[in-house]
Design a protein around this motif. Sequence first.
Motif, mmCIF file in Angstrom:
data_model
loop_
_atom_site.group_PDB
_atom_site.id
_atom_site.type_symbol
_atom_site.label_atom_id
_atom_site.label_comp_id
_atom_site.label_asym_id
_atom_site.label_seq_id
_atom_site.Cartn_x
_atom_site.Cartn_y
_atom_site.Cartn_z
ATOM 1 N N GLU A 275 -10.034 31.758 16.048
ATOM 2 C CA GLU A 275 -9.601 32.542 17.198
ATOM 3 C C GLU A 275 -8.306 31.967 17.793
ATOM 4 O OE1 GLU A 275 -11.715 33.953 21.324
ATOM 5 O OE2 GLU A 275 -12.988 33.315 19.650
ATOM 6 N N ALA A 276 -8.331 30.613 17.965
ATOM 7 C CA ALA A 276 -7.168 29.962 18.562
ATOM 8 C C ALA A 276 -5.959 30.063 17.639
ATOM 9 C CB ALA A 276 -7.489 28.506 18.857
ATOM 10 N N ILE A 277 -6.175 29.811 16.346
ATOM 11 C CA ILE A 277 -5.041 29.833 15.409
ATOM 12 C C ILE A 277 -4.413 31.232 15.380
ATOM 13 C CG2 ILE A 277 -4.398 29.623 12.973
ATOM 14 C CD1 ILE A 277 -6.429 27.346 12.759
ATOM 15 N N ALA A 278 -5.266 32.267 15.398
ATOM 16 C CA ALA A 278 -4.737 33.634 15.412
ATOM 17 C C ALA A 278 -3.893 33.856 16.669
ATOM 18 C CB ALA A 278 -5.887 34.641 15.355
ATOM 19 N N ALA A 279 -4.408 33.367 17.816
ATOM 20 C CA ALA A 279 -3.684 33.567 19.083
ATOM 21 C C ALA A 279 -2.383 32.786 19.114
ATOM 22 C CB ALA A 279 -4.577 33.161 20.255
ATOM 23 N N SER A 280 -2.300 31.708 18.326
ATOM 24 C CA SER A 280 -1.088 30.887 18.370
ATOM 25 C C SER A 280 0.109 31.629 17.774
ATOM 26 C CB SER A 280 -1.315 29.569 17.618
ATOM 27 O OG SER A 280 -1.333 29.804 16.216
ATOM 28 N N GLY A 281 -0.173 32.671 16.988
ATOM 29 C CA GLY A 281 0.917 33.448 16.393
ATOM 30 C C GLY A 281 1.809 34.076 17.451
ATOM 31 N N THR A 282 1.208 34.432 18.585
ATOM 32 C CA THR A 282 2.004 35.005 19.668
ATOM 33 C C THR A 282 2.120 34.015 20.828
ATOM 34 O OG1 THR A 282 -0.030 36.036 20.459
ATOM 35 C CG2 THR A 282 1.438 37.412 19.136
ATOM 36 N N ASP A 283 1.966 32.734 20.513
ATOM 37 C CA ASP A 283 2.062 31.656 21.503
ATOM 38 C C ASP A 283 1.047 31.793 22.641
ATOM 39 O OD1 ASP A 283 4.011 30.227 20.168
ATOM 40 O OD2 ASP A 283 5.635 31.411 21.048
ATOM 41 N N THR A 332 -1.247 32.474 7.603
ATOM 42 C CA THR A 332 -2.104 32.468 6.412
ATOM 43 C C THR A 332 -3.570 32.717 6.720
ATOM 44 O OG1 THR A 332 -2.473 30.093 6.553
ATOM 45 C CG2 THR A 332 -0.594 30.822 5.247
ATOM 46 N N LEU A 333 -3.894 32.814 8.018
ATOM 47 C CA LEU A 333 -5.292 32.909 8.414
ATOM 48 C C LEU A 333 -5.991 34.119 7.804
ATOM 49 C CD1 LEU A 333 -7.580 31.740 10.128
ATOM 50 C CD2 LEU A 333 -6.772 33.135 12.032
ATOM 51 N N ASP A 334 -5.307 35.269 7.861
ATOM 52 C CA ASP A 334 -5.946 36.482 7.342
ATOM 53 C C ASP A 334 -6.181 36.372 5.837
ATOM 54 O OD1 ASP A 334 -6.157 37.647 9.765
ATOM 55 O OD2 ASP A 334 -4.219 38.692 9.651
ATOM 56 N N GLU A 335 -5.204 35.807 5.141
ATOM 57 C CA GLU A 335 -5.343 35.606 3.706
ATOM 58 C C GLU A 335 -6.551 34.730 3.404
ATOM 59 O OE1 GLU A 335 -2.114 33.403 2.037
ATOM 60 O OE2 GLU A 335 -2.919 33.475 -0.006
ATOM 61 N N TYR A 336 -6.669 33.631 4.175
ATOM 62 C CA TYR A 336 -7.773 32.706 3.960
ATOM 63 C C TYR A 336 -9.112 33.382 4.241
ATOM 64 C CZ TYR A 336 -10.903 28.739 4.640
ATOM 65 O OH TYR A 336 -11.953 27.888 4.560
ATOM 66 N N LYS A 337 -9.136 34.182 5.326
ATOM 67 C CA LYS A 337 -10.394 34.816 5.697
ATOM 68 C C LYS A 337 -10.830 35.842 4.656
ATOM 69 C CE LYS A 337 -10.774 35.846 10.317
ATOM 70 N NZ LYS A 337 -10.163 36.039 11.677
ATOM 71 N N SER A 338 -9.883 36.531 4.057
ATOM 72 C CA SER A 338 -10.286 37.581 3.110
ATOM 73 C C SER A 338 -10.484 37.051 1.687
ATOM 74 C CB SER A 338 -9.261 38.723 3.116
ATOM 75 O OG SER A 338 -7.970 38.207 2.867
ATOM 76 N N THR A 339 -9.696 36.044 1.281
ATOM 77 C CA THR A 339 -9.812 35.592 -0.106
ATOM 78 C C THR A 339 -10.481 34.237 -0.236
ATOM 79 O OG1 THR A 339 -7.685 34.448 -0.084
ATOM 80 C CG2 THR A 339 -7.657 36.780 -0.657
ATOM 81 N N GLY A 340 -10.585 33.504 0.857
ATOM 82 C CA GLY A 340 -11.174 32.180 0.779
ATOM 83 C C GLY A 340 -10.205 31.133 0.265
ATOM 84 N N THR A 341 -8.977 31.550 0.034
ATOM 85 C CA THR A 341 -7.982 30.548 -0.382
ATOM 86 C C THR A 341 -6.617 30.928 0.203
ATOM 87 O OG1 THR A 341 -7.040 29.374 -2.258
ATOM 88 C CG2 THR A 341 -7.404 31.736 -2.545
#
Lengths: 352, 514, 315
Positions: A275-283, A332-341
């Motif tokens: 959650e935090a990492i996603a929010a950091s994209g928009t500071d 890269t968060l979305d990539e990691y969440k969907s593919t696991g890598t």
Amino acid sequence: MKRFLTVLVAVLAIALLASCAAPTATPTPTTAPQATATPTLAPGKVAFVMMGLNNPFFVALSEAFKAGFEAQGWTADVTSGEFNPQTQIAAVENYIAQKVDVLFVWEVVPGSLDTVTQQAMDAGIKVIAFVQELANYDAAMKSDDAKVALDEVYLASLWTSTALKDLTTINVALITMDNTAVCKTQADAIKANLATIIPTAKIVTTYDVTAESVEAGVTAAENIYTTHPEVNLILTVNASPALGANNYFTGVSSPMTDFTKFGIFTINGSTELHEAIAASGTDKAPLRGTIVTAGIEATIGDMLKLANGTRDGTYKDKFTMYAENLFINASTLDEYKSTGTVTSIKESQFGK
Amino acid sequence: MNVLELRSITKTYPGVTALDGVSVSFASGEVHAIVGENGAGKSTLIKVISGAERPDSGEIAIDGGSHKAMTPLLALEKGIAVVYQELIQFDALTVADNLFLGASDRGGLHAVDDRGNRKRAVEILREFNCAISPDALMRELSVANRQLVEIAKAVLKKARILIMDEPTAAITVEEQKCLFANIRRLKAEGVTILYISHRLEELFEICDRVTVMRDGKYVATKGIGEIDKGVLIRLMVGRELTNQYPAKEPAGDEVMLEVAHLSGNGVEDISFTLRRGEILGFAGLVGAGRTELMHLVFGAAHRTGGTVRIRGKELAHRSPSDALKAGIGLIPEDRKWQGCFVDKPVAWNITVSNLPKISRGLVVDRKKEAALAAKYRDAMQIRTPSLDQLVVNLSGGNQQKVVVAKMLAVEPDILIFDEPTRGIDVGTRYDIYTIMVDLAKQGKSILMVSSDMEELLGMSERIVVLHEGKQTGTLERAEFSQELVMALASGADDAAGCGCASDGTAEAGEGTKD
Amino acid sequence: MKKTNWTVWVSNLSLPILLIASVVTFALLNDKFLTQINLTNILVQNMHITVLSTAVLILMIIGGIDLSIGFQISVVAVLIARTIKEGILPIWAAIVLGILVCMVLALFNGAMSRILKSHTMIVSLGTMAVFQGLSFLLSQSKTYGGLPKEYQYIAQYRIGGWLPTSAVITLVLVLVVGWFLKRTYLGRHLYAVGDNPEAARLAGLNVWRIKYLAYLIAGALVGVTAVLLSSRTGSADSGMGPDLTFTGITACVLAGVALKGGEGTLWKVVVAVFVLGVLANGMQLVGLGTYPQYIAKGAIMLGSLYLSNRSQKAA
């Protein structure tokens, strides 16, 4: 007194017998691939002597191991070491007797399996040390603690090189946990390499926590900000304190509202950081990234590679394979969440 | 020939003369009984002989040598061994281990010779003609067998003088026969046995001579053939009443408390009534079940049968708080552990049972608290510098007054005094007696347990006598005599007005304190 | 007599003196120490510990030690966080539920020690494992982060821009418990039951009813601790409680609360919490590492034991 000793010896003897009996009791069917074991290297027999099977991770790993190898046609077996060197020695001896082709060993007590694994190698078994090194082995699979920390700094440098490029000095606070050996190795690696990777960085304070807890991170952040409100970058060696620091700065009593020139990076952790990492994209949050080692699936893939490689001679003489590190940040968060890598940021793009 | 001789032994504790110039000698190979009431000085005598206590004056002659005092080590050297009533053993170790602990004849560090020990254990246990396995754990054994192990241990230590403290208090008739057979065997081997017992009848079976003690003084030593039980009892109690007791008004007619066929907590089928303004005494030897009975009446122990009626109304109370509400208060036997909170102030102690009454809502009204505490301090004449003084800093007598004050503050109609003057100096005793008589005059009814014969006879209007958990008699004032009370309390079957025979069996686990 | 008074006085005031001494020392060593922001930090860093120590005090007064409170905190924090995050209950209801559950857990401890006739510490070793399992089952080993702002306000809001709400809540609780222990007859009964249970029973007190009351109050306070802690961190996980158990017991022992029960003064416990809190904060500020902190903490414990034993001998 004597009675007690007699009973004790009896119990030990029974325990020993039971532990010897356990692996042999599990029938190992002589399968076709084994019978046709030839230089063409059809899948053979593989075994894994684990530390123990007392936690969900160990169980998941052992199940994935069996499933992964069996899917490739191997005969796979796992023995729990029960955190007891004697159990592990007996297990290795049994696998020697069963003439397995490849043996993975995750030693409980360093040095305790040196002799018996040498016997295994002498018997022509390919021995692969898992996490813990042996005196001699064909190949090893390890995660390099120092390299994980190094990758954390690389990930941070991705952000500092753009967001903080105008600053002549980047003020860094380090949250360490020196009472744990792995964490200390990682903190030392950060201290040793920070200036090389981010030349403008300067460590202004180091805060040592004693427990891997979120609350410890909140307290650390409070104290760090009190003495060093000029801090731009907090590097931590474990996830909970990083989350605590993030929660302090994003919390309702935070002294800071603008996170454009402030970031937190860490190691490990899982969904709670997303959650935090996603929010950091928009500071909107300062926790910007973490390094995680590849998941169980990737590990099993590496183990298969090592098993095949040691048999055909690709990997030998203490070849060491390190687990892959994944770089997770807002991009890269979305990539990691969907593919696991994660493939969009690779280790190879950093360094020389 | 005398193996051991005590000459003019005196031992005082603060406020008490436990032994007062006692001289007695013990012959080789005799079974010598020592008898006397509670507090006659028997226990202190044993302690002096075994070296556990140092006498103030006098000397102990043994083996031709004379000593100012024994020490545990000297006692061991001279072959003196004690089998205590409360056996000190290692429950988790085997019989063989227990036998040889501390019995080593080698000095310095050495390995335990398990095999040799076991062999010797088998031999010695065979001599005792009992079916105890040397490998059995101590805690698996019956009380009687534990006793035999202890005696065997003494024999292993080559004991020549064996002291047995109430050996038959907690064993069955069969076990007693086995014990006596072993005593006779040891006697034949020349061992001198000092035998302490409350059970007079068995003395005639096993002893050669008997020494009677009373109030710390030596009374007489008689050959067992020269006397009978009546003579023995007279020797034990034969003293004149010396204390003065405050005059008491006769009790009223109204029955306040009626106890019928009450059983449980180690007592059986007890019945008595208590009238308004009466002091009813309870006599008995140690372990007779008097305190246990009082706890039963007070609801502090589980009742298995019988009824308790207060003013004719039956009480099914199950707890002390129910009993207090119904108007019964207890002043317990053991002040420090049961009676008061020694680390707390006097006022705190006096009011602790009564807090809701002096509170407004939940809040303790400090004025009412101070007033209540002051009222009972004055009524009890508690001598304390202030009500904030911690009880631990008061004298025993004043502590006892605090305990009484605590109960009185609840204003019960019936008060149980369990050993009200134990360990209290003579002057304060009289204060306590006065308080009790005054309370009776105010219409309170009192149950009083006491081991002090004079106090019982001087204060009570009637006396209930207990022996091993059973009621052996209820005496009216006109029948009061020390001899009769003693006879009933000893379970003597020839005591007047008492048809119940002592069958020699007792409930195990009872009566283990002295 | 005068000397005795002096010794008692010293041991009574040893903690405040220690607190002042450490404040002065750290103020001299670091100019940031006495700033408003750092003093607020010390305050908010110790509020949940204060509430927890109050619970430990109550349990110790009745003669018990509960090693399971840490995992009680974990269970309750995770339960509240999950209930809120999954939208099962509104925030206030989740909090009420959490505190009630904690009271039940505490009562369970008490009932177990009665049924099993064992010391509470031994019983709590068992229940600790039970609560640990319970909290991991509830949390599924996850951290529940990102708790709503409204929940975070409970501990983090600053009234008038400076006064932390957690401090107000803690102050109110401490005052109420202090009043309860010192002024009400139920409080007096707690001390009586802890000091000498047999005497209390024979004095007509219903010993177990009083003990259960103590467990309930302590449970509620542990529940509040869980709320304050998870509100402060904005998250909840199964590992958040256990470390606090020892901190709470340490504070009480430092404050001279007798292990045998029947004694213990609340204000001393609060001061002890702050002695430990100031020490942790100050040593960090002046740049001393964790290990010197351990040593200092141990030395202070031993020193305070010396002082309190001296006063016992003098009394």
